[in-house]
Write a protein that holds these residues in place. Sequence first.
Motif, PDB file in Angstrom:
ATOM      1  N   ALA A  83       0.819  -1.216   0.000  1.00  0.00           N
ATOM      2  CA  ALA A  83       0.000   0.000   0.000  1.00  0.00           C
ATOM      3  C   ALA A  83       0.854   1.268   0.000  1.00  0.00           C
ATOM      4  N   VAL A  84       2.174   1.104   0.174  1.00  0.00           N
ATOM      5  CA  VAL A  84       3.070   2.258   0.299  1.00  0.00           C
ATOM      6  C   VAL A  84       3.395   2.853  -1.071  1.00  0.00           C
ATOM      7  N   GLN A  85       3.455   4.173  -1.111  1.00  0.00           N
ATOM      8  CA  GLN A  85       4.030   4.881  -2.250  1.00  0.00           C
ATOM      9  C   GLN A  85       5.098   5.814  -1.700  1.00  0.00           C
ATOM     10  N   VAL A  86       6.320   5.650  -2.178  1.00  0.00           N
ATOM     11  CA  VAL A  86       7.443   6.431  -1.664  1.00  0.00           C
ATOM     12  C   VAL A  86       7.777   7.536  -2.661  1.00  0.00           C
ATOM     13  N   PRO A  87       7.622   8.801  -2.284  1.00  0.00           N
ATOM     14  CA  PRO A  87       7.946   9.898  -3.211  1.00  0.00           C
ATOM     15  C   PRO A  87       9.449   9.979  -3.484  1.00  0.00           C
ATOM     16  N   LEU A  88       9.791  10.457  -4.661  1.00  0.00           N
ATOM     17  CA  LEU A  88      11.194  10.648  -5.027  1.00  0.00           C
ATOM     18  C   LEU A  88      11.902  11.525  -4.002  1.00  0.00           C
ATOM     19  N   ALA A  89      11.232  12.566  -3.530  1.00  0.00           N
ATOM     20  CA  ALA A  89      11.859  13.475  -2.566  1.00  0.00           C
ATOM     21  C   ALA A  89      12.266  12.748  -1.287  1.00  0.00           C
ATOM     22  N   ARG A  90      11.490  11.747  -0.863  1.00  0.00           N
ATOM     23  CA  ARG A  90      11.818  10.986   0.348  1.00  0.00           C
ATOM     24  C   ARG A  90      13.028  10.091   0.095  1.00  0.00           C
ATOM     25  N   ILE A  91      13.100   9.503  -1.095  1.00  0.00           N
ATOM     26  CA  ILE A  91      14.265   8.680  -1.430  1.00  0.00           C
ATOM     27  C   ILE A  91      15.519   9.540  -1.465  1.00  0.00           C
ATOM     28  N   GLN A  92      15.413  10.732  -2.046  1.00  0.00           N
ATOM     29  CA  GLN A  92      16.559  11.632  -2.101  1.00  0.00           C
ATOM     30  C   GLN A  92      17.007  12.044  -0.699  1.00  0.00           C
ATOM     31  N   ALA A  93      16.049  12.294   0.188  1.00  0.00           N
ATOM     32  CA  ALA A  93      16.390  12.678   1.556  1.00  0.00           C
ATOM     33  C   ALA A  93      17.083  11.531   2.293  1.00  0.00           C
ATOM     34  N   GLN A  94      16.560  10.318   2.128  1.00  0.00           N
ATOM     35  CA  GLN A  94      17.176   9.141   2.750  1.00  0.00           C
ATOM     36  C   GLN A  94      18.583   8.910   2.198  1.00  0.00           C
ATOM     37  N   LEU A  95      18.725   9.075   0.906  1.00  0.00           N
ATOM     38  CA  LEU A  95      20.020   8.874   0.256  1.00  0.00           C
ATOM     39  C   LEU A  95      21.047   9.854   0.818  1.00  0.00           C
ATOM     40  N   HIS A  96      20.673  11.119   0.881  1.00  0.00           N
ATOM     41  CA  HIS A  96      21.564  12.163   1.381  1.00  0.00           C
ATOM     42  C   HIS A  96      21.968  11.885   2.827  1.00  0.00           C
ATOM     43  N   GLU A  97      21.006  11.433   3.634  1.00  0.00           N
ATOM     44  CA  GLU A  97      21.276  11.169   5.047  1.00  0.00           C
ATOM     45  C   GLU A  97      22.125   9.926   5.241  1.00  0.00           C
ATOM     46  N   GLN A  98      21.751   8.832   4.540  1.00  0.00           N
ATOM     47  CA  GLN A  98      22.408   7.556   4.812  1.00  0.00           C
ATOM     48  C   GLN A  98      23.830   7.482   4.261  1.00  0.00           C
ATOM     49  N   TRP A  99      24.141   8.206   3.194  1.00  0.00           N
ATOM     50  CA  TRP A  99      25.510   8.204   2.682  1.00  0.00           C
ATOM     51  C   TRP A  99      26.460   8.946   3.625  1.00  0.00           C
ATOM     52  N   GLN A 100      25.903   9.660   4.608  1.00  0.00           N
ATOM     53  CA  GLN A 100      26.745  10.330   5.605  1.00  0.00           C
ATOM     54  C   GLN A 100      26.804   9.543   6.918  1.00  0.00           C
ATOM     55  N   MET A 101      26.101   8.409   6.978  1.00  0.00           N
ATOM     56  CA  MET A 101      26.087   7.575   8.178  1.00  0.00           C
ATOM     57  C   MET A 101      27.126   6.466   8.073  1.00  0.00           C
ATOM     58  N   THR A 102      27.543   5.965   9.233  1.00  0.00           N
ATOM     59  CA  THR A 102      28.367   4.759   9.251  1.00  0.00           C
ATOM     60  C   THR A 102      27.459   3.547   9.039  1.00  0.00           C
ATOM     61  N   LEU A 103      28.059   2.423   8.703  1.00  0.00           N
ATOM     62  CA  LEU A 103      27.295   1.186   8.559  1.00  0.00           C
ATOM     63  C   LEU A 103      26.541   0.871   9.846  1.00  0.00           C
ATOM     64  N   ALA A 104      27.209   1.016  10.987  1.00  0.00           N
ATOM     65  CA  ALA A 104      26.578   0.721  12.280  1.00  0.00           C
ATOM     66  C   ALA A 104      25.362   1.609  12.515  1.00  0.00           C
ATOM     67  N   GLN A 105      25.438   2.860  12.100  1.00  0.00           N
ATOM     68  CA  GLN A 105      24.296   3.770  12.257  1.00  0.00           C
ATOM     69  C   GLN A 105      23.141   3.368  11.338  1.00  0.00           C
ATOM     70  N   ARG A 106      23.449   3.005  10.106  1.00  0.00           N
ATOM     71  CA  ARG A 106      22.389   2.597   9.183  1.00  0.00           C
ATOM     72  C   ARG A 106      21.694   1.334   9.678  1.00  0.00           C
ATOM     73  N   GLN A 107      22.445   0.449  10.294  1.00  0.00           N
ATOM     74  CA  GLN A 107      21.861  -0.804  10.785  1.00  0.00           C
ATOM     75  C   GLN A 107      20.858  -0.593  11.904  1.00  0.00           C
ATOM     76  N   GLN A 108      20.844   0.587  12.490  1.00  0.00           N
ATOM     77  CA  GLN A 108      19.904   0.894  13.568  1.00  0.00           C
ATOM     78  C   GLN A 108      18.608   1.521  13.057  1.00  0.00           C
ATOM     79  N   ILE A 109      18.522   1.819  11.777  1.00  0.00           N
ATOM     80  CA  ILE A 109      17.317   2.446  11.219  1.00  0.00           C
ATOM     81  C   ILE A 109      16.160   1.451  11.283  1.00  0.00           C
ATOM     82  N   ILE A 110      15.014   1.897  11.752  1.00  0.00           N
ATOM     83  CA  ILE A 110      13.836   1.027  11.816  1.00  0.00           C
ATOM     84  C   ILE A 110      13.422   0.648  10.394  1.00  0.00           C
ATOM     85  N   GLY A 111      13.267  -0.641  10.168  1.00  0.00           N
ATOM     86  CA  GLY A 111      12.918  -1.139   8.845  1.00  0.00           C
ATOM     87  C   GLY A 111      14.104  -1.646   8.045  1.00  0.00           C
TER      88      GLY A 111
END
Length: 323
Positions: A252-280
């Motif tokens: 039922a989910v629709q993910v907007p491009l803007a949300r993917i871009q925001a996640q991309l920008h945030e996660q490329w600045q995180m460590t692997l350990a930090q990304r592994q803590q993201i819910i989902g």
Amino acid sequence: MEASQLEKATLASKNPNRRAVIDVGTNSVKLLVGDVAEGRVTPVSEASKQTRLGAGFYTSRRLQRPAIALTAEAVAEFSRTASELGAAKARVIATSAARDAVNVDELYEAIQRGCGLKMEVISGDKEADWVFRGVTTNPALARSPVLILDVGGGSTEFIVGDNAVPQFRSSYSLGTVRLLEQLRPADPPGLRALIQCRVWLRDFLKTEVAPLLKPALNAQRPARLVGTGGTATILARIETQMAGFDRDKIEAVQVPLARIQAQLHEQWQMTLAQRQQIIGMPPNRGDVILTGMAIYESIMTQFGLAQLSVSTRGLRYWALLHP
């Protein structure tokens, strides 16, 4: 109970409509056990085990022995699970890394030794066709024009269709593990590495994909973008902060491009350990999610697609329906 009696009891309990598919991919081995009736699949059990069959593969085109062993072990484990759940038969299919490998015979032999099952390596075109047909078992998607993307570890399948009829399909050497091994980002990768990734993807899509995909998209009504596979499911789970797996909510989910871009920008600045803590986020996907998200973002940007719908169906569904 004696062994022979146990075998007879197990055989007697098999459900002729219950089937299993074990999907050997570049990043993981996946199991789908489902009941098949009247052209529909009712999932009974699904599981995934990361074995990274494509690890260290792309420089030599040789599957590495540790990855072969892990993959054969996972197939054997899933074969036992399917039998315990009463599946009348189990089918093993393999995709990108297996079909590109010069030593695929070693994987064949390891799987057959481990559980007695024969592995079927399918072509990129067949993979794309099965993905389309599996996704469009959802009636809501069967009636509308769609661009289906299956972003895997070693390849991405692009399929355009309408009214459950495929009009364009192609498989490209673009995948999360393949791209990650090519870029080898630091931890954390940083925004400079993201820019380099985006430039590479832009050039690849422009030269390899756009010449055929753009005419296919322009030839019909505006298509709905549907992603299937691990990256799309994770994007849906992150968007809804879903710790587990709920098929109906994910689809039922629709993910907007803007949300993917925001996640991309945030996660490329995180460590692997930090990304592994993201819910989902499944912890073992914390590295390949970087390239998976980047692939979706680049495709959506280049082809003017504003949001992503998600399907949990695809290759394994169709393989169950048509053994």
